[in-house]
Design a protein around this motif. Structure first.
Motif, short mmCIF file in Angstrom:
data_model
loop_
_atom_site.label_atom_id
_atom_site.label_comp_id
_atom_site.label_asym_id
_atom_site.label_seq_id
_atom_site.Cartn_x
_atom_site.Cartn_y
_atom_site.Cartn_z
N ALA A 187 2.08 0.21 -2.39
CA ALA A 187 1.90 -0.44 -3.69
C ALA A 187 1.14 0.48 -4.64
O ALA A 187 1.48 0.59 -5.82
N ASN A 188 0.13 1.17 -4.12
CA ASN A 188 -0.65 2.09 -4.95
C ASN A 188 0.18 3.27 -5.44
O ASN A 188 -0.09 3.82 -6.51
N ARG A 189 1.20 3.65 -4.65
CA ARG A 189 2.09 4.74 -5.06
C ARG A 189 3.18 4.27 -6.01
O ARG A 189 3.94 5.07 -6.54
N GLY A 190 3.28 2.96 -6.20
CA GLY A 190 4.33 2.42 -7.06
C GLY A 190 5.63 2.17 -6.35
O GLY A 190 6.66 1.92 -6.99
N ASP A 191 5.63 2.21 -5.00
CA ASP A 191 6.85 1.99 -4.23
C ASP A 191 7.17 0.50 -4.09
O ASP A 191 8.29 0.14 -3.70
N MET A 192 6.19 -0.36 -4.32
CA MET A 192 6.41 -1.80 -4.30
C MET A 192 5.45 -2.43 -5.31
O MET A 192 4.54 -1.78 -5.81
N LEU A 193 5.69 -3.69 -5.62
CA LEU A 193 4.80 -4.40 -6.55
C LEU A 193 3.42 -4.57 -5.93
O LEU A 193 3.29 -4.71 -4.71
N THR A 194 2.40 -4.57 -6.75
CA THR A 194 1.06 -4.88 -6.28
C THR A 194 0.88 -6.39 -6.22
O THR A 194 1.68 -7.16 -6.79
N VAL A 195 -0.17 -6.82 -5.53
CA VAL A 195 -0.48 -8.25 -5.49
C VAL A 195 -0.64 -8.79 -6.91
O VAL A 195 -0.12 -9.87 -7.24
N GLN A 196 -1.33 -8.04 -7.77
CA GLN A 196 -1.55 -8.50 -9.14
C GLN A 196 -0.24 -8.62 -9.91
O GLN A 196 -0.05 -9.56 -10.70
N ASP A 197 0.69 -7.69 -9.69
CA ASP A 197 2.01 -7.78 -10.34
C ASP A 197 2.68 -9.10 -9.99
O ASP A 197 3.22 -9.80 -10.87
N VAL A 198 2.68 -9.45 -8.69
CA VAL A 198 3.35 -10.67 -8.23
C VAL A 198 2.67 -11.91 -8.82
O VAL A 198 3.34 -12.85 -9.28
N LEU A 199 1.35 -11.90 -8.83
CA LEU A 199 0.61 -13.03 -9.39
C LEU A 199 0.92 -13.21 -10.87
O LEU A 199 1.04 -14.34 -11.37
N GLU A 200 1.03 -12.11 -11.60
CA GLU A 200 1.31 -12.20 -13.03
C GLU A 200 2.71 -12.76 -13.29
O GLU A 200 2.92 -13.51 -14.23
#
Length: 270
Positions: A187-200
């Motif tokens: 997620a930190n590399r941008g290979d998947m959504l972060t937890v915050q992305d999903v929550l938003e």
């Protein structure tokens, strides 16, 4: 009064049945009389994850059709007291799930159980809509990738508009987010959504983050809910999830990657 909880997702393969098995097991471990139902008629998997496939004689559709009573179809878990499984049929069509029949079975379960967990099929076919319709609360399971999150957003729309609670103008279905197969480094590399992305995107409260872990597949193949593998990160995460559902205020673990040691940073190790 018993609570009916649907475990749902828009996309298949996100860990819904794994979540249903571990969530129901965790509730029973904590002393709550719990039944878990497989709504995926024709493609049943819950009994495999729970390790009771050889003990299936009657199923959910048999009970709906009055070919067996509920006591005949319920399978008592051998490892955890207070836990019972109602398997799906592998040979019937999904149209066998009638609204009247499902409601009758759920009402009967509510007489003796505190929690009824409904393992929904993915998407919006009949079995999924039936499980969603009768829910009091929902665990919305998603992976940290765009198509999975988008399809979960569609499910939230159905919960808000097509559940019995929505039809009857009652308080809405209480929604909880379960994010599975999460890898903080990716997620930190941008290979998947972060937890915050999903929550938003989804805008519902986070109940648990389940890390990507080989223990999930190993437990599934062994017919053991991963929550019983307390030494694994995934098992511990499901334990935390159940405790949060029951009201404990616990910090979320497994959301940040392991920090590199001095030598790893010095020599660029990962």
């Amino acid at each position: 009064m018993a609570t009916v909880i649907v475990v749902t997702s828009g996309k298949g393969g996100v860990g819904k049945t794994t979540t249903s098995a571990s969530f129901a097991t965790g509730l029973a471990q904590r002393g709550y009389r719990t039944a878990v139902i497989d709504f995926d008629v024709g493609l049943r998997n819950l009994d495999l994850i729970m390790g009771c496939e050889r003990r299936v004689v009657y199923d959910f559709v048999n009970v709906i059709n009055n070919e067996a009573n509920l006591n005949q179809a319920l399978i008592r878990d051998k490892r955890v007291e207070n836990l019972y499984i109602l398997p799906a049929s592998q040979t019937r069509d999904k149209e066998a799930l009638t609204k009247e029949g499902v409601e009758r079975v759920l009402n009967e379960l509510k007489q003796t159980f505190e929690y009824v967990v409904c393992d929904s099929p993915a998407g919006i076919e009949r079995g999924a809509l039936m499980a969603l319709y009768f829910a009091d609360e929902a665990l919305v399971v998603t992976n940290p990738e765009v198509s999975s999150v988008r399809d979960s957003d569609r499910i939230l729309g159905i919960l808000a508009s097509r559940s019995r609670r929505a039809e009857q103008g009652e308080s809405p279905v209480k929604e909880h987010l379960v994010l599975t197969r999460y890898a903080p480094e990716r997620a930190n590399r941008g290979d998947m959504l972060t937890v915050q992305d999903v929550l938003e995107i989804l805008g519902i409260p986070l109940l648990g983050v389940i890390p990507e872990s080989p223990a999930v597949l190993q437990s599934s193949n062994a017919g053991v809910p991963v929550i019983l593998e307390g030494g694994s990160d995934a098992g511990a995460a499901y334990g935390d999830l159940v405790d949060r559902f029951l009201g404990k205020d616990l910090p979320h673990r497994f959301m940040e990657g392991q920090k590199k040691g001095f030598l790893q940073r010095l020599f660029g190790g990962s």
